[in-house]
Design an enzyme around this catalytic site. Sequence first.
Site, PDB file in Angstrom:
ATOM      1  N   LYS A 280      17.049   9.482  21.478  1.00  0.00           N
ATOM      2  CA  LYS A 280      17.714  10.596  21.779  1.00  0.00           C
ATOM      3  C   LYS A 280      17.301  11.266  22.805  1.00  0.00           C
ATOM      4  O   LYS A 280      16.180  11.143  23.380  1.00  0.00           O
ATOM      5  CB  LYS A 280      17.518  11.672  20.598  1.00  0.00           C
ATOM      6  CG  LYS A 280      18.386  11.067  19.286  1.00  0.00           C
ATOM      7  CD  LYS A 280      17.944  11.945  18.262  1.00  0.00           C
ATOM      8  CE  LYS A 280      18.539  11.571  16.803  1.00  0.00           C
ATOM      9  NZ  LYS A 280      19.955  11.855  16.583  1.00  0.00           N
ATOM     10  N   ARG A 354      23.269   6.006   7.727  1.00  0.00           N
ATOM     11  CA  ARG A 354      24.172   5.205   6.691  1.00  0.00           C
ATOM     12  C   ARG A 354      23.523   3.881   6.337  1.00  0.00           C
ATOM     13  O   ARG A 354      23.814   3.245   5.407  1.00  0.00           O
ATOM     14  CB  ARG A 354      25.491   5.075   7.341  1.00  0.00           C
ATOM     15  CG  ARG A 354      25.518   3.949   8.757  1.00  0.00           C
ATOM     16  CD  ARG A 354      26.631   4.333   9.815  1.00  0.00           C
ATOM     17  NE  ARG A 354      26.505   5.670  10.225  1.00  0.00           N
ATOM     18  CZ  ARG A 354      27.627   6.070  11.195  1.00  0.00           C
ATOM     19  NH1 ARG A 354      28.466   5.412  11.361  1.00  0.00           N
ATOM     20  NH2 ARG A 354      27.240   7.627  11.776  1.00  0.00           N
TER      21      ARG A 354
END
Length: 498
Positions: A280, A354
Amino acid sequence: MAMEFGIKSGQPQKQRSALIIVGLFEGKKLTAPLEALNKASEDFIANILKRGDLDGKIGQTLMLYNVPNSLADRILIVGCGQERKLQEKDYKDILQSSVRAILDKGMTEAMSFLTELNIKNRDIHWRVKFAVEVVSDMLYRFDQYKSKKDSPRLRRMTFSVPTKRDLAVGERAIVEGQAVNHAVSFTKDLANQPPNVCNPEYLAEEARKLSKRLPAIQTAILERKDMEALGMGCLLAVAQGSHNAPKLITLAYHGGKKEGKPIVLVGKGVTFDSGGLNLKDTPNMIGMKYDMCGAATVMGVLQAVAELHLPLNVVGVIASVENMPSGTAFRPDDIMKSLSGQTVENGNTDAEGRLILCDALTYAERYNPECVIDIATLTGACITALGHVATGLLSNHQPLANELLDAGQKAYDRAWQLPLWDDYQSPLESKIADMSNVANASAGAGTITAACFLSRFTKKYNWAHLDVAGTACSFSGSDKGALGRPVPMLLQFMLDRV
């Protein structure tokens, strides 16, 4: 010192208190408690209001001293807006305004008649319970790392109910409101911890402490070797890059029938999300300690369920990892085998939530669940879609979705349902594995496709997914901090089940 709440019924002018809180509607229309005080004071209050210091708009406050024929030292008048349009948000703003005024004056105790306001479709139980939650939230501080503590002085708040017949209802509302408050505060304390303190082992130790404090909760921890033996390839892949070992934490509360199927809560517990090798940038990495708010929520709800001795069976499953870049980190294009046996092509190491959830959701099958609800700060797309007001809700079972939506409305911790149609599944296709963990770039609908990925691991039970990326916390800025949602919704869901 813990905040104390009480319940009382009686005329405001006869209450011996340091402070009485009453409302004034727009147009200087007096509420019934304020009218009673004004009548006892022989229009002393009305004459002050004629001077124009307060006209009843929400957020306005006026402190009065030495009001004739009142046993209270002070009277705080709070603007309540338009009487016929009073909604939940207005009630929350009114309560918050009263607390700010109290804290500004350094008061330690007060009696509030604001709980007698008429809120559309809300009874006295809701008004008292919600008042407990709002006041408690206003008093919350996370200052354990500050050398100087900022401790609010307010120590006791008594709420008024219209008649003595309402006292028992009010008492129960306080009990439930405090359970929500304890759970929300516990959740926020966990989520606000810095990532150099709160890692997977820290969460595991907090779960053990919860079991010691509340013996009705049994805790078990799966270590890396246990997960390797089971075949949790997706969860373990995310953990590869960090020296902090992953944990699968389970908390079980058995308050229902011995053979009763449990409600299973699954929490995303990424204690820090750097994005992995798909690193990020700085603005988006700040606040990534909050990527374990789902895990904190599970622990908070389990605590409340145990404190209230609810006759339910509830299991919490927390998948906890740290997602870091290193020479051992998992890579884009890696293929992983999940606990379900399905293979996943990794399209982005920053779609790690996920991956840990899919193995945890498969693990939940062993409990033969009544239903499974996962809670995760999963997608920035959910913030784009719903902002910071509503939690995203997707489900493979409409009755379960309806229960959660209704619970959110009751608790004023609302969710909004998004579609989980098969039309959204195709962007997850992979040419070399059973699926990809991310949809192709042109698909859009990031919150929905993420839930579609999870849905492939929830075929054997009724399941709902709560994407709390926009509601569990504020990631940056002056308001940075955990918010404790969706604890109120989930606890209301449990209470409704009872």
